[in-house]
Design a protein around this motif. Structure first.
Motif, PDB file in Angstrom:
ATOM      1  N   SER A   9     -63.756  77.214  10.395  1.00 21.07           N
ATOM      2  CA  SER A   9     -64.231  76.234  11.382  1.00 21.07           C
ATOM      3  C   SER A   9     -63.437  74.931  11.301  1.00 21.07           C
ATOM      4  O   SER A   9     -63.516  74.102  12.191  1.00 21.07           O
ATOM      5  N   LYS A  10     -62.672  74.754  10.228  1.00 21.71           N
ATOM      6  CA  LYS A  10     -61.825  73.556  10.148  1.00 21.71           C
ATOM      7  C   LYS A  10     -60.639  73.664  11.094  1.00 21.71           C
ATOM      8  O   LYS A  10     -60.001  72.677  11.427  1.00 21.71           O
ATOM      9  N   LYS A  11     -60.302  74.889  11.473  1.00 16.98           N
ATOM     10  CA  LYS A  11     -59.133  75.070  12.327  1.00 16.98           C
ATOM     11  C   LYS A  11     -59.475  75.494  13.762  1.00 16.98           C
ATOM     12  O   LYS A  11     -58.710  75.223  14.680  1.00 16.98           O
ATOM     13  N   CYS A  12     -60.605  76.173  13.939  1.00 15.04           N
ATOM     14  CA  CYS A  12     -60.952  76.678  15.281  1.00 15.04           C
ATOM     15  C   CYS A  12     -61.051  75.511  16.262  1.00 15.04           C
ATOM     16  O   CYS A  12     -61.736  74.525  15.995  1.00 15.04           O
TER      17      CYS A  12
ATOM     18  N   SER B 232     -52.563  73.391  13.292  1.00 16.92           N
ATOM     19  CA  SER B 232     -53.439  74.186  12.445  1.00 16.92           C
ATOM     20  C   SER B 232     -52.797  74.417  11.073  1.00 16.92           C
ATOM     21  O   SER B 232     -53.454  74.316  10.042  1.00 16.92           O
ATOM     22  N   ILE B 235     -53.092  71.260   9.146  1.00 16.67           N
ATOM     23  CA  ILE B 235     -54.454  71.084   8.611  1.00 16.67           C
ATOM     24  C   ILE B 235     -54.601  71.912   7.333  1.00 16.67           C
ATOM     25  O   ILE B 235     -55.109  71.444   6.318  1.00 16.67           O
ATOM     26  N   THR B 250     -61.705  67.475  20.436  1.00 18.32           N
ATOM     27  CA  THR B 250     -61.609  68.521  19.419  1.00 18.32           C
ATOM     28  C   THR B 250     -60.697  68.054  18.291  1.00 18.32           C
ATOM     29  O   THR B 250     -61.013  68.213  17.106  1.00 18.32           O
ATOM     30  N   SER B 253     -62.348  65.771  16.015  1.00 15.56           N
ATOM     31  CA  SER B 253     -63.273  66.441  15.103  1.00 15.56           C
ATOM     32  C   SER B 253     -62.552  67.079  13.922  1.00 15.56           C
ATOM     33  O   SER B 253     -63.173  67.481  12.951  1.00 15.56           O
ATOM     34  N   LYS B 254     -61.218  67.192  14.016  1.00 15.58           N
ATOM     35  CA  LYS B 254     -60.424  67.744  12.907  1.00 15.58           C
ATOM     36  C   LYS B 254     -59.762  66.628  12.111  1.00 15.58           C
ATOM     37  O   LYS B 254     -58.916  66.890  11.251  1.00 15.58           O
TER      38      LYS B 254
END
Lengths: 177, 746
Positions: A9-12, B232, B235, B250, B253-254
């Motif tokens: 969920s950190k990447k979705c 991604s 991250i 979004t 939120s990351k």
């Protein structure tokens, strides 16, 4: 063999590519879906938290759908994949009502349809379509019986949760948090 | 009131038109058969189980494979592993691209505007008839106004062929709205600073970055595939993401830091960051000393622009400004202050992007790993064409000497040049519009429609009946990218690649490719010399052979990659680098802007704020849609069928708005949205703004899935803040309020 899936969920980013890839791979009719994306928000501006995650059948070890199926159409296949034998399904919806994840639907052709972990791809050594397409690589698929698989490693090193654990279904979809 | 020359025609009028042109249909079919003999651009090699393509659902142009099922029907599209734009993974739009092919609302036949019993309508025409009509009208415009009085608006791969046609005809008016309505200010700002634009895909080295700053850029909602993938990866590797956005996107939120900025104040934040980086001695001294020009002027310029000064403007606390500046410096040079893509916001966009470019220079990130890499590209050698006639007049002549720094044509400039004024001796009289829905793309719709009323000819080439289609004199149905060859993709990346698009199926209905249309039009217009090849296969093979490959090889591999000619993806330590600016250096102080009479260094200007009861209209993207072109795609509407207006709960409380309730939006100029839009009450948006996803609220009834679904932001953008440097159209200065009915105020 114990197949499982994990969603990071950190990447979705919630793009729903998993949904459309599943539809085109498995001929899921438009208007139906075997997988979907959820957005869960907490907090008050500007202290906010949003979780995005791709969901599907949890391929439970203790699956209420299999227990509730009167004809044996819902069954465990190799690797713990929960499947529906279309020819045995009478479309009674008992499984749909029993599933805490709302993972099943009645196909216009009359039988119940759901995620198969793309076992037709898996037998050829490929990932399920949703995993293979995901642009953020937030989806993982593998064998939990193999301690060296990426799946097993991920569940050792990352924090995770499962969905509605209180239902006692022993779900095999892991949400990495 | 003067009767308009051109009424909007719903293509649905056609179903009846088909009835009274009976023999026309027969003629059209016969003619199409003739054309097939002459042109084989959709001949298919039958032995391929999967055919290569590159995607046309957005501008990222990911290369992939089209797969068919046992019956030979197109089943699915997947990415090509060799392709750096997609790395073998398509985004939802690319995966859902099959829906473009199967969409039953597609344009099917050539259409010509006609008048029946006092009412304007389209009649079905043959291709020959349509070409003859266009050629005659173009000849008349040439005779009366000169060939320069024509223009091409284009977005997408077929544009190249219409461009050759236009230039051969004698007009240099060719523009893509992706410039002045999107990324233009970014290109001008980076050219002014580094002597080099950003281009596409952006040369941001996200894969290896340790800190990325997103300013209004919502990667993850904008599905710029390679960048979403690399973010991604970053991250995963623990990179710090800092997102500046009035909306909890979004990406926000990351992020480790989300800076919920007051809209329209970004330049103040950027200047304060520059202040901190300079005054705390956090900049890359060696890099600046060796490569940069104007550091002392910059330092003096930002001395009063403290975080405390910026706090009062941006509402971002001084300690957060300092802390985030230090994070950027700590990770430098593997830090990216992302230049974004759609950057036409407030009319001072070139200056905002200059501040972004300067900040990156201070961090030493340009030309460094994890910052910005130096892209490489292998250009396709096109056949040498006879020289184009030199036009005596272009859209620039209508600009009164302004926007000289625009490095590409302005679509809005060409629109302006179509509306006659007393100051202008000539105006544009003919448009060809290919693959861009100008009604929804250009801001200030009244002006676009005024320009259209002044035209003697408008040809629209598209796959779908869009809003622009209804204003056309001639509609040419283009086949989708899955049914055609196109020019070779030669976009930039870390390593040069090319990609082939070839047809996976015969064009449906009577639709045809842009190449075929331009080639055939050239015959009717006497411009055959600009189309030296009989088929597109021959043209592509000719180009590919010069690159050491061939059409046959490309049909098998789809993507071909070369090694870089030089080992120069990053600057080597202390390497001498010449930048293509006046000074040969990275210009923190811009000599070209100073020469043009503009601020050589960015300054903050306050922009108008929403009046009481109004909210700033912010728009953006959803990952499953592109512009307005996907709004009817059956696969993608299944994922998202309409937009919603995001409203902060405080605002919703004041208005008594509930989740899912339908409202109309009315802007500061009393323009009310054509359709209601559902309210989404969410904490994810600031109280002074509302947000909608662009591309909805379609007014063409023939779009059976998209018609009347949601609201169009473009319709509500009537206040345009033009960038004085390059003519970009700032679109974020519009304010809306709510109405419960279309007729009366809420």
């Amino acid at each position: 063999m114990r197949y499982a899936m994990a969603v990071d969920s950190k990447k979705c980013v919630g793009c729903s590519d998993c949904v459309v890839a599943c539809q085109t791979e498995n001929n899921v009719p438009i208007g139906y879906a075997r997988d979907w994306v959820r957005e869960i928000n907490h907090g008050i501006y500007p202290e906010l938290h949003t979780e995005l995650r791709s969901e599907r059948c949890n391929h439970c070890d203790n699956a209420p759908c299999v227990r509730s199926c009167p004809t044996g159409a819902s069954h465990y296949a190799e690797g713990g994949i929960v499947k529906v034998a279309e020819e045995k399904c009478i479309g009674c919806s008992a499984c749909i009502i029993s599933c805490p994840y709302d993972a099943r639907y009645i196909h216009p052709k009359g039988y119940v349809d759901k995620c198969t972990f793309c076992d037709h791809r898996v037998k050829d050594g490929e990932d399920p379509a949703c995993v293979a397409v995901c642009p953020t690589k937030c989806l993982y698929f593998g064998d939990l019986d193999d301690p060296n698989s990426e799946m097993s490693t991920l569940l050792r090193v990352r924090k995770y949760k499962t969905l509605i654990p209180e239902a006692g279904t022993d779900p095999q979809l892991y949400i990495l948090v | 009131m003067v009767k308009s020359r051109r009424d909007f025609i719903k293509i649905s009028a056609l179903s009846s038109a088909g009835l009274f042109v009976g023999n026309q249909v027969v003629k059209a079919a016969a003619s199409a058969a003739d054309s097939e003999k002459q042109n084989s651009d959709y001949k298919l090699p039958s032995d391929l189980k999967r055919t290569p393509t590159y995607c046309e659902v957005c501008f990222w142009k990911c290369a992939g494979w089209v797969h068919k099922d046992e019956d030979g029907q197109i089943k699915k599209i997947t990415g090509n592993d060799l392709d750096p734009n997609s790395n073998g993974r398509f985004c939802p739009r690319g995966t859902g691209g099959v829906g473009m092919y199967y969409d039953e609302d597609r344009l099917k036949y050539p259409l010509i505007r006609t008048e029946e019993r006092g009412k304007q309508t389209f009649r079905r025409a043959s291709w020959d008839e349509a070409f003859q009509y266009i050629a005659d009208k173009m000849a008349k415009i040439k005779e009366e106004h000169g060939p320069e009085a024509t223009a091409l608006f284009t977005h997408g791969s077929g544009g190249k062929y219409f461009t050759n046609l236009m230039k051969g005809f004698g007009s240099a008016n060719v523009a893509a709205p992706s410039y002045a309505q999107c990324r233009g200010p970014r290109e001008v700002a980076f050219i002014a600073t580094y002597g080099q634009g950003i281009n596409s895909p952006e040369n941001t080295d996200i894969r290896d970055t340790r800190c990325m700053v997103l300013i209004g850029s919502h990667i993850g909602e904008n599905m710029h595939n390679g960048h979403v993938q690399e973010m991604s990866d970053a991250i995963d590797k623990g990179a710090t993401i800092i997102t500046v956005d009035p909306r909890f996107s979004t990406a926000a939120s990351k992020s480790k830091y989300w800076l919920p900025i007051k809209p329209a104040t970004d330049i103040a934040l950027l200047l304060a960051w520059i202040h901190v980086i300079i005054n705390e001695d956090l900049y890359d001294k060696k890099y600046i000393e060796q490569y940069a020009y104007g550091f002392d002027q910059l330092k003096a310029h930002v001395q009063n622009m403290t975080p405390e000064w910026a706090y009062g403007i941006t509402t971002i606390k001084p300690d957060v400004i300092r802390k985030t500046a230090r994070e950027m410096a700590k990770a430098a040079p593997a830090t990216i202050v992302h230049p974004g893509r759609h950057v036409t916001w407030y009319g001072d966009d070139t200056q905002r992007l200059r501040a972004v470019a300067i900040l990156n220079a201070l961090l030493g990130s340009w030309g460094r790993r994890g910052g910005f890499y130096m892209p490489d590209k292998k250009s396709v050698p096109h056949a040498k064409l006879p020289p184009f006639p030199k036009p005596e007049f272009t859209w620039r002549d209508a600009m009164d000497g302004k926007y000289q720094l625009a490095d590409l044509a302005l679509a809005n400039g060409m629109c302006d040049a179509t509306i006659p004024t007393s100051a202008m001796s000539r105006s544009i009289k003919g448009w060809i519009v290919n693959g861009t829905n100008l009604i929804e793309t250009l801001p200030d719709r009244r002006k676009t429609l005024a320009a259209i009323q002044n035209l003697d000819l408008m040809v629209v080439v598209d796959t779908m009946p869009m809003e622009i289609t209804g204003w056309a004199d001639v509609v040419l149905p283009e086949c989708t990218y899955l049914e055609r060859y196109d020019s070779i993709r030669d976009s930039q990346h870390r390593e040069p690649t090319i990609a082939l698009r070839m047809p996976a199926a015969q064009p449906k209905y009577e639709s045809r490719s842009a190449w075929w249309m331009a080639k055939n039009l050239s015959r009717y217009m006497g411009l055959e010399q600009y189309f030296p090849f009989d088929t597109i296969e021959e043209e592509l093979d000719h180009e590919l052979k010069q690159m050491g490959t061939s059409l046959a090889e490309m049909q098998q591999v789809g993507v071909k990659k070369w090694k870089r000619a030089y080992d120069d993806i990053y600057f080597k330590d202390g390497e001498a680098v010449e930048f293509f600016t006046n000074t040969g250096k990275i210009e923190l102080y811009s000599t070209s802007l100073a020469e043009g009479g503009f601020d050589p260094m960015p300054t903050y200007t306050a922009h108008p704020e929403p009046p009481q009861g109004y909210y700033r209209l912010i728009y953006g993207r959803a990952p499953m849609h592109t512009f307005t072109r996907t709004a009817n795609n059956p696969n993608l509407t299944d994922l998202m069928s309409e937009n919603a207006v995001w409203v902060n709960p405080k605002v919703a409380g004041e208005w008594g708005l509930k989740n899912g309730q339908e409202v109309y939006l009315q802007n500061q100029d009393s323009v009310v949205s054509s359709f209601p839009v559902k309210v989404r009450v969410t904490e994810r948006i600031r109280w002074d703004s509302v947000y909608i996803v662009h591309g909805f609220g379609h007014a063409n009834k023939k779009l059976s899935r998209a018609f009347g679904r949601g609201a169009s932001d473009a319709e509500l953008i009537t206040n345009v803040m033009v960038d004085p440097i390059m003519g970009g159209t700032g679109m974020r200065g519009n304010f809306v309020t709510f109405r419960f009915t279309k007729g009366e105020e809420a």
